[in-house]
Design an enzyme around this catalytic site. Structure first.
Site, PDB file in Angstrom:
ATOM      1  N   CYS A 131       0.910  -2.979  20.052  1.00  0.00           N
ATOM      2  CA  CYS A 131       2.100  -3.821  20.266  1.00  0.00           C
ATOM      3  C   CYS A 131       3.369  -3.003  20.086  1.00  0.00           C
ATOM      4  O   CYS A 131       3.853  -2.835  18.963  1.00  0.00           O
ATOM      5  CB  CYS A 131       2.073  -5.015  19.313  1.00  0.00           C
ATOM      6  N   CYS A 134       6.326  -4.850  18.589  1.00  0.00           N
ATOM      7  CA  CYS A 134       6.221  -5.108  17.149  1.00  0.00           C
ATOM      8  C   CYS A 134       6.424  -3.850  16.310  1.00  0.00           C
ATOM      9  O   CYS A 134       7.044  -3.898  15.254  1.00  0.00           O
ATOM     10  CB  CYS A 134       4.841  -5.657  16.802  1.00  0.00           C
ATOM     11  N   ASP A 135       5.880  -2.718  16.758  1.00  0.00           N
ATOM     12  CA  ASP A 135       5.771  -1.558  15.872  1.00  0.00           C
ATOM     13  C   ASP A 135       6.691  -0.397  16.219  1.00  0.00           C
ATOM     14  O   ASP A 135       6.718   0.601  15.482  1.00  0.00           O
ATOM     15  CB  ASP A 135       4.310  -1.060  15.857  1.00  0.00           C
TER      16      ASP A 135
END
Ligand SMILES: Cc1cc2nc3c(=O)[nH]c(=O)nc-3n(C[C@H](O)[C@H](O)[C@H](O)COP(=O)(O)OP(=O)(O)OC[C@H]3O[C@@H](n4cnc5c(N)ncnc54)[C@H](O)[C@@H]3O)c2cc1C
Length: 319
Positions: A131, A134-135
């Protein structure tokens, strides 16, 4: 017969259960894996009010909250079948046991496609991420690779390139399938380099990822040194159950829902990553939002008496 069966034990399902419990609806929340995809989120930096939280800790708190209500029965099991019965639906579990509910919320999530490479499983959460949205934040000033050629990979590379020092975008073909807009965005950045017509053969590291081995040499070497690798090769929504009972899917195979999270089958709703809702922006915040909306719609549906209606010649009539 319960008022509602919520299928899933992830962010969308737990949120829906918190709402249905507060609406005083008897609720069965049932899923195969407690915590769902949230368990793989090493660090979450965008859950409002909680600047830094580990995914498994967040999911544990969701579970604790949802199961604190007497109205909620929590069960870990795989659901094999959901079928319409008089006045509601019957769920059949893998064990052969059954349960009945007047309404159903599918919160079955989705599965990130993996490459199945040596080192991939070992370094998941230690430099291997599925992701980019997200990261990316955790790779400020670092060197990373993004693997894939579709929208999520190219958009992911554009996002990561805003923080990372260097991004290799590795794709097995010589051209991208992604929207030209995103290809232009990454082309504009001087810290993104394309590695085309090539594949990752192995992910290398010690405590964390340190490099990948390529199938063909790039700049004269098979080894590419990195701090992280984002595998963005697609997502498959878990729609087998709703599809089996006749719920409509959209062209991307997500469960088709309206703004109220209702499906085409009366009394059946969807929430979270499995649905076409929230513009396919699959995040904790959107999954939670959809769970809340689905619960509200279940409450309205049960209150309205729609449960006692059926389709007859294209019209809805009292049962
Ligand atoms: C590595 C990674 C990091 C991430 N980091 C972030 C982040 O930092 N911030 C953010 O906002 N989002 C992040 N996400 C996305 C976020 O995790 C998801 O959007 C969210 O968890 C989706 O929740 P959900 O409830 O819709 O589905 P899921 O969490 O996938 O839950 C689905 C549930 O359904 C169950 N299920 C499926 N089929 C059946 C069946 N037949 N019978 C019984 N149960 C079934 C599963 O076992 C599971 O419990 C990340 C995702 C990944 C992969």
């Amino acid at each position: 017969m319960k008022d509602v069966a919520i299928i899933g034990l992830g962010c969308a399902a737990y949120t829906a259960a918190i709402y249905t419990a507060r609406y005083k609806l008897s609720t069965l929340i049932i899923g195969e894996e407690e915590g769902g995809m949230g368990m793989t989120a090493a660090e979450v930096g965008n859950w409002p009010g909680d600047p830094e939280v580990r995914g498994p800790d967040l999911m544990e708190r969701f579970k604790k909250h949802a199961t604190s209500f007497d109205a909620v029965e929590h069960k870990v099991a795989r659901v094999e079948k959901v079928e319409k019965i008089s006045g509601g639906f019957r769920l059949t579990f893998q064990s052969g046991e059954t349960a009945e509910a007047k309404t159903v919320i599918f919160a079955t999530g989705s599965n990130k496609r993996h490459l199945g490479l040596p080192g991939e499983k070992e370094f998941t959460g230690k430099g291997v991420s599925y992701c980019a949205t997200c990261d990316a934040f955790f790779y400020r000033g670092k060197t990373v690779a993004v693997v894939g050629g579709g929208d999520s990979a190219v958009e992911g590379a554009a996002i990561v390139a805003q923080v990372a020092a260097k991004v290799y975008l590795i794709h097995r073909r010589d051209a991208f399938r992604a929207e030209p807009f995103w290809v232009e965005q990454v082309n504009k950045r001087d810290n993104v380099e394309f590695v085309l017509s090539n594949n990752v053969a192995e992910i290398l590291g010690d405590a964390r990822v340190t490099a990948v081995k390529l199938e063909k040499p790039f700049n004269g070497s098979l080894k590419l040194k990195l701090d992280g690798i984002f595998i963005e090769v697609g997502t498959t929504p878990a729609t087998a159950l709703p599809e089996q009972m006749g719920c409509a899917l959209d062209e991307k195979k997500y469960l088709k829902v309206g703004a109220d999270m209702s499906t085409n089958i009366s009394g059946v709703f969807g929430a979270g990553d499995v649905t076409s809702g929230s513009n396919y922006f699959a995040q904790f915040a959107t999954a939670a939002g959809e769970g809340a909306i689905a619960a509200n719609s279940v409450f309205s549906y049960l209150q309205s008496g729609a449960l006692h209606e059926k389709e007859d010649g294209g019209k809805r009539v009292r049962e």
